[in-house]
Design an enzyme around this catalytic site. Sequence first.
Site, mmCIF file in Angstrom:
data_model
loop_
_atom_site.group_PDB
_atom_site.id
_atom_site.type_symbol
_atom_site.label_atom_id
_atom_site.label_comp_id
_atom_site.label_asym_id
_atom_site.label_seq_id
_atom_site.Cartn_x
_atom_site.Cartn_y
_atom_site.Cartn_z
ATOM 1 N N SER A 110 0.837 -1.197 0.000
ATOM 2 C CA SER A 110 0.000 0.000 0.000
ATOM 3 C C SER A 110 0.879 1.257 0.000
ATOM 4 O O SER A 110 1.789 1.372 0.816
ATOM 5 C CB SER A 110 -0.884 -0.029 1.235
ATOM 6 O OG SER A 110 -1.703 1.095 1.214
ATOM 7 N N GLY A 111 0.588 2.151 -0.867
ATOM 8 C CA GLY A 111 1.340 3.409 -0.934
ATOM 9 C C GLY A 111 2.566 3.332 -1.809
ATOM 10 O O GLY A 111 3.310 4.301 -1.924
ATOM 11 N N THR A 115 -1.712 2.353 -7.826
ATOM 12 C CA THR A 115 -2.851 3.008 -8.472
ATOM 13 C C THR A 115 -2.359 4.102 -9.425
ATOM 14 O O THR A 115 -2.858 4.232 -10.545
ATOM 15 C CB THR A 115 -3.785 3.591 -7.406
ATOM 16 O OG1 THR A 115 -4.081 2.543 -6.477
ATOM 17 C CG2 THR A 115 -5.061 4.099 -8.007
ATOM 18 N N ASN A 160 -0.969 5.451 3.220
ATOM 19 C CA ASN A 160 -1.279 6.129 1.964
ATOM 20 C C ASN A 160 -2.542 6.954 2.159
ATOM 21 O O ASN A 160 -3.549 6.444 2.637
ATOM 22 C CB ASN A 160 -1.496 5.047 0.879
ATOM 23 C CG ASN A 160 -1.774 5.653 -0.490
ATOM 24 O OD1 ASN A 160 -1.901 6.861 -0.632
ATOM 25 N ND2 ASN A 160 -1.867 4.793 -1.481
ATOM 26 N N SER A 163 -5.418 5.382 -0.267
ATOM 27 C CA SER A 163 -5.151 3.947 -0.395
ATOM 28 C C SER A 163 -6.365 3.229 -0.973
ATOM 29 O O SER A 163 -7.493 3.438 -0.524
ATOM 30 C CB SER A 163 -4.822 3.390 0.983
ATOM 31 O OG SER A 163 -4.604 2.019 0.878
ATOM 32 N N SER A 164 -6.107 2.415 -1.996
ATOM 33 C CA SER A 164 -7.232 1.654 -2.563
ATOM 34 C C SER A 164 -7.547 0.516 -1.600
ATOM 35 O O SER A 164 -6.665 -0.268 -1.263
ATOM 36 C CB SER A 164 -6.848 1.059 -3.919
ATOM 37 O OG SER A 164 -6.049 1.956 -4.628
ATOM 38 N N GLY A 390 -0.748 -5.259 -2.515
ATOM 39 C CA GLY A 390 0.432 -6.108 -2.420
ATOM 40 C C GLY A 390 0.488 -6.803 -1.073
ATOM 41 O O GLY A 390 -0.440 -6.687 -0.256
ATOM 42 N N GLU A 392 0.855 -7.712 2.539
ATOM 43 C CA GLU A 392 0.690 -6.863 3.717
ATOM 44 C C GLU A 392 1.172 -7.605 4.938
ATOM 45 O O GLU A 392 0.733 -8.718 5.209
ATOM 46 C CB GLU A 392 -0.771 -6.458 3.883
ATOM 47 C CG GLU A 392 -1.035 -5.095 3.261
ATOM 48 C CD GLU A 392 -2.442 -4.588 3.454
ATOM 49 O OE1 GLU A 392 -3.108 -5.007 4.406
ATOM 50 O OE2 GLU A 392 -2.858 -3.771 2.623
HETATM 51 N N1 LIG Z 1 4.824 8.098 -10.087
HETATM 52 C C1 LIG Z 1 4.513 8.865 -9.070
HETATM 53 N N2 LIG Z 1 4.889 10.135 -9.090
HETATM 54 C C2 LIG Z 1 4.581 10.947 -8.053
HETATM 55 N N3 LIG Z 1 3.896 10.572 -6.969
HETATM 56 C C3 LIG Z 1 3.493 9.271 -6.871
HETATM 57 C C4 LIG Z 1 3.771 8.384 -7.941
HETATM 58 N N4 LIG Z 1 3.251 7.202 -7.622
HETATM 59 C C5 LIG Z 1 2.668 7.363 -6.387
HETATM 60 N N5 LIG Z 1 2.811 8.613 -5.961
HETATM 61 C C6 LIG Z 1 2.326 9.173 -4.683
HETATM 62 O O1 LIG Z 1 2.109 8.172 -3.789
HETATM 63 C C7 LIG Z 1 0.779 8.112 -3.321
HETATM 64 C C8 LIG Z 1 0.310 6.689 -3.207
HETATM 65 O O2 LIG Z 1 0.200 6.102 -4.484
HETATM 66 P P1 LIG Z 1 -0.876 5.014 -4.832
HETATM 67 O O3 LIG Z 1 -0.755 4.722 -6.241
HETATM 68 O O4 LIG Z 1 -2.207 5.413 -4.326
HETATM 69 O O5 LIG Z 1 -0.384 3.791 -3.997
HETATM 70 P P2 LIG Z 1 -0.998 2.340 -3.935
HETATM 71 O O6 LIG Z 1 -2.106 2.319 -4.926
HETATM 72 O O7 LIG Z 1 0.127 1.451 -4.270
HETATM 73 O O8 LIG Z 1 -1.448 2.198 -2.558
HETATM 74 C C9 LIG Z 1 -0.019 8.823 -4.373
HETATM 75 O O9 LIG Z 1 -1.147 9.439 -3.781
HETATM 76 C C10 LIG Z 1 0.984 9.837 -4.868
HETATM 77 O O10 LIG Z 1 0.959 10.964 -4.036
HETATM 78 MG MG LIG Z 2 -3.935 1.894 -4.680
#
Ligand SMILES: Nc1ncnc2c1ncn2[C@@H]1O[C@H](COP(=O)(O)OP(=O)(O)O)[C@@H](O)[C@H]1O
Ligand SMILES: [Mg+2]
Length: 1109
Positions: A110-111, A115, A160, A163-164, A390, A392
Amino acid sequence: MAKMEVKTSLLDDMIGVGDMVLLEPLNEDSFINNLKKRFDHNEVYTYIGSVVISINPYRSLPIYTPEKVEEYRNRNFYELSPHIFALSDEAYRSLRDQDKDQCILITGESGAGKTEASKLVMSYVAAVCGKGAEVNQVKEQLLQSNPVLEAFGNAKTVRNDNSSRFGKYMDIEFDFKGDPLGGVISNYLLEKSRVVKQPRGERNFHIFYQILSGASEEFLCKLKLERDFSRYNYLGLDSARVNGVDDASNFRTVRNAMQIVGFMDHETQSVFEVVAAVLKLGNIEFKPESRSNGLDESKIKDKNELKEICELTGIDQSVLERAFSFRTVEAKQEKVSTTLNVAQAYYARDALAKNLYSRLFSWLVTRINESIKAQTKVRKKVMGVLDIYGFEIFENADNSFEQFIINYCNEKLQQIFIELTLKEEQEEYIREGIEWTHIEYFNNAIICDLIENNQTGILAMLDEECLRPGTVTDDTFLEKLNQVCATHQHFESRMSKCSRFLNDTSLPHSCFRIQHYAGKVMYQVEGFVDKNNDLLYRDLSQAMWKANHSLIKALFPEGNPAKINLKRPPTAGSQFKASVATLMKNLQTKNPNYIRCIKPNDKKAAHIFNEALVCHQIRYLGLLENVRVRRAGYAFRQPYEPCLERYKMLCKQTWPHWRGPARAGVEVLFNELGIPEEEFSFGRSKIFIRNPRTLFKLEDLRKQRLEDLATLIEKIYRGWKCRTRFLLMKKCQVVIASWYRRYSQQKKYQKIKGSAITVQSYIRGWKARKLLRELKHLKRCNEAATVIAAYWHGTQARRELKRLKEEARRKHAVAVIWAYWLGLKVRREYRKFFRANAGRKIYEFTLQRLMQKYFLEMKNKMPSLSPIDKNWPARPYLFLDSTHKELKRIFHLWRCKKYRDQFTDQQKLIYEEKLEASELFKDKKALYPASVGQPFQGAYLEISENPKYKKLKDAVDEKIIIAEVVNKINRANGKAASRIFLLTKNNVLLADQKSGTIKSEVPLGDVTKVSMSSQNDGFFAVHLKEGSEAASKGDFLLSSDHLIEMATKLYRTTLSQTKQKLNIEISDEFLVQFKQDKVCVKFIQGSQKNGNIPTCKRKNNRLLEVAVP
Ligand SMILES: Nc1ncnc2c1ncn2[C@@H]1O[C@H](COP(=O)(O)OP(=O)(O)O)[C@@H](O)[C@H]1O
Ligand SMILES: [Mg+2]
């Protein structure tokens, strides 16, 4: 040499190594160091072969711009620096061009940026695929499905902010051209427990906060909500507001996205009503109430909230109230109703809330799918994007059923990853005709089996436990596990039969531990049974089904009494297992592309690279494994063409051009470089390099050679540049020189031309003048000749004339002399005959001749016949003087005669009278000249016509010669009195003018004399014969205007009657006989005071004075 702008390989300008496969030596430290190095240089992407490792930068990097999209578009995967776009492009192109369905598997904790990565992939594909109104709408709907799902499925967690809390797999469908047609979304396991309870520092799903912040007052009122978060028990308060997140504006974005995706207004409304109902459910509270049978029964504390929920959802309040108090168990046609205690009531309430929300979420996904599904039935190509949670692992055995499920999913993904990677590797070796060498790797199938085995798997056992009659608790479940799985290598438990862990204090009694491929995870068994059961009392689902709210009704189909199903609904575990199995099946048909997301720190901060944290992730993601698998056979492979292209400068035969096939070129090249044979292998289209060291050696050689070449190129370029410049300058010089020459020649020519013209003009002028001179001379000569000739001729002529004149003179002289001589001779001859009369005769003859000539001339010069013409030609000869005068006189008389002959008798008479008057008075009486012009009329009075004078007429029977009025001067006073004066043939009569009576009648014979003055007056006296009868009264003194006429006529009449001339006396003093007295009438020169009229005055008895003016 300047830094190369255009990249042709990811090996160019590499920071660390761009592809972990090339890492030397390969171990955890070098792996992490490489990642860190790259991360520190903003290189967040690194490859492991075709797998992309992405490290969350936690800040926006300028590497996702449209320019970057263009840069990566249609480029080979290894051509540019590692990037998520390269992977997206590779996937999209092989989908479009090679007709291979693709899936993009994004994993990470997560984070870690999963996404975000999935969104980047989607936006890249949207940017590079076809365009057009329809296609754009599809793209827009696909992209806009994200905000909706994120609002309902994401929450702020400790790791996050966004977070999804669900797994998402999205199939994007394309047509044969690569234009998007639509999509299908699958969701996995929403973390619904979050609806009723959130861990510390975390929030509920975003949508709750978004409604309360962003909805209008009116809308909130409709939903019976209040804006204050603290009013709702389900909303964790400690982090209700998230930094940098604007819930209100996100709410608008969500509503807008829902509209774009195709939600109808009433659907949106229903969705929010359900959300509001869930929120309000949390506020229902229960209190215990003792029943008569001694059992505790729960009662709703405050029914107001319940009432509002029922109003919102259209549920009968009593039905819902009952559902919160009773539980009906149906078994074998038997219905048993039991009351719920307070704890059970709360459990029921939360179960309802969770179910409502998770079913709503699933409904949303279905609804979105309805909108975005492809409209056509044509064959589609599919690109799946999997954004799933992923691994956890919570510290302190906080891992529960959810983590177990999630990790199971990841275990499966790892398995498919290994399978597919190996399979691909194997396929490539076969394809390239390379001998397959066995690769040692860890296969996690055994772990999967531990979890999912239908008989002995943990999930199967959990289900078994849940379905088992009797008391079932988490502990009984653990016991069972301890029995069944005790011998499993990857299962660890304190209580198992296996004595290995008896003394493992790190493993609590209520926990079991699984050695996942990515590490050991300890699960707390508490809640497993409950969560797996996912129990919702039938009373509640039935109450929901009865709702007068189409959406809620649809969410609880099992509540329909007609469809009562006594079979238990599938457990959460088995549901998940089934969907994971479907997913795996789905993924296996597709070409996988991996994105491994790594979180660099726990602080959500940029620039921080927590090595321990990363190391942990690398471990559980099995990335080293991954590299090893990849390197098991050959570390590096590359098609022959790019390989030859890249290294051809290292060998003389291949540089600069290799004419043969690329493979032969590479063979020559490698032989030449002396690379040991076991280090590489020739595939059909690729060269396989076993060891990265070999590649780096090649790279080093290339680098060095490039520098040499650069120098060479620089040298040649400089030479070329100088030469080109020289040639250009030379060319310029030639051009300039030619132009200058042309110019100077032109100038020179012009000058010469000018001079030539001048010289020419001078010469021409000179020639012309010469010619002119000659011509002039010639002309002058001619003229001179002419003049001379003329003179000569003149002289000649004059001489001739002179001669002729002389001759003529001589001849004349001769003739004269001759004549004289002849005359002399004749005279001498004839003198003897004519000597006496000859002279006189000649004289007479001459005279005659002259006279003759005179008269002939006179005839022609005669003046006019007018008697008054005084002209007369001049006298020609003196001797004719008298003749000339006489002739003049005769002529005058003749012409007078001629004139007179024209007169009639009447005229003759008049002229006779006038002539008479002239003879009588001319030069005697001053009055005469005035009378010459007056015709003598005689009868001035019309006696015969005027009746007045009839008597007078009758008295005079003779012809009247004069009848005129005269003044008779009174002898006494000299005054005048008018009388008619008549002259007849025999008499003179005086009559009264008025009466016409005759006063005196005097026979002409008695008139002796008439006197008058010489002056210019009309007075006259008629003297009568003394002694005659008429004379008794004396003479008459009269005055008349026609004195001359009267006197003349009186004279002529008297003459013709008496043959005696009447005496007419003209004197200024004469005597007049008045009776006895003789009075003297004297005429004096008087004044002119009375005009021209003479005045008569009696001076005395003897004198009458007449003053004549
Ligand atoms: N490629 C990227 N460039 C800039 N910031 C990113 C990038 N990928 C993720 N982030 C930052 O990290 C935070 C978490 O990403 P996210 O995709 O929601 O994580 P996950 O889905 O893996 O939990 C996002 O809200 C964003 O602020
Ligand atoms: Mg996500």
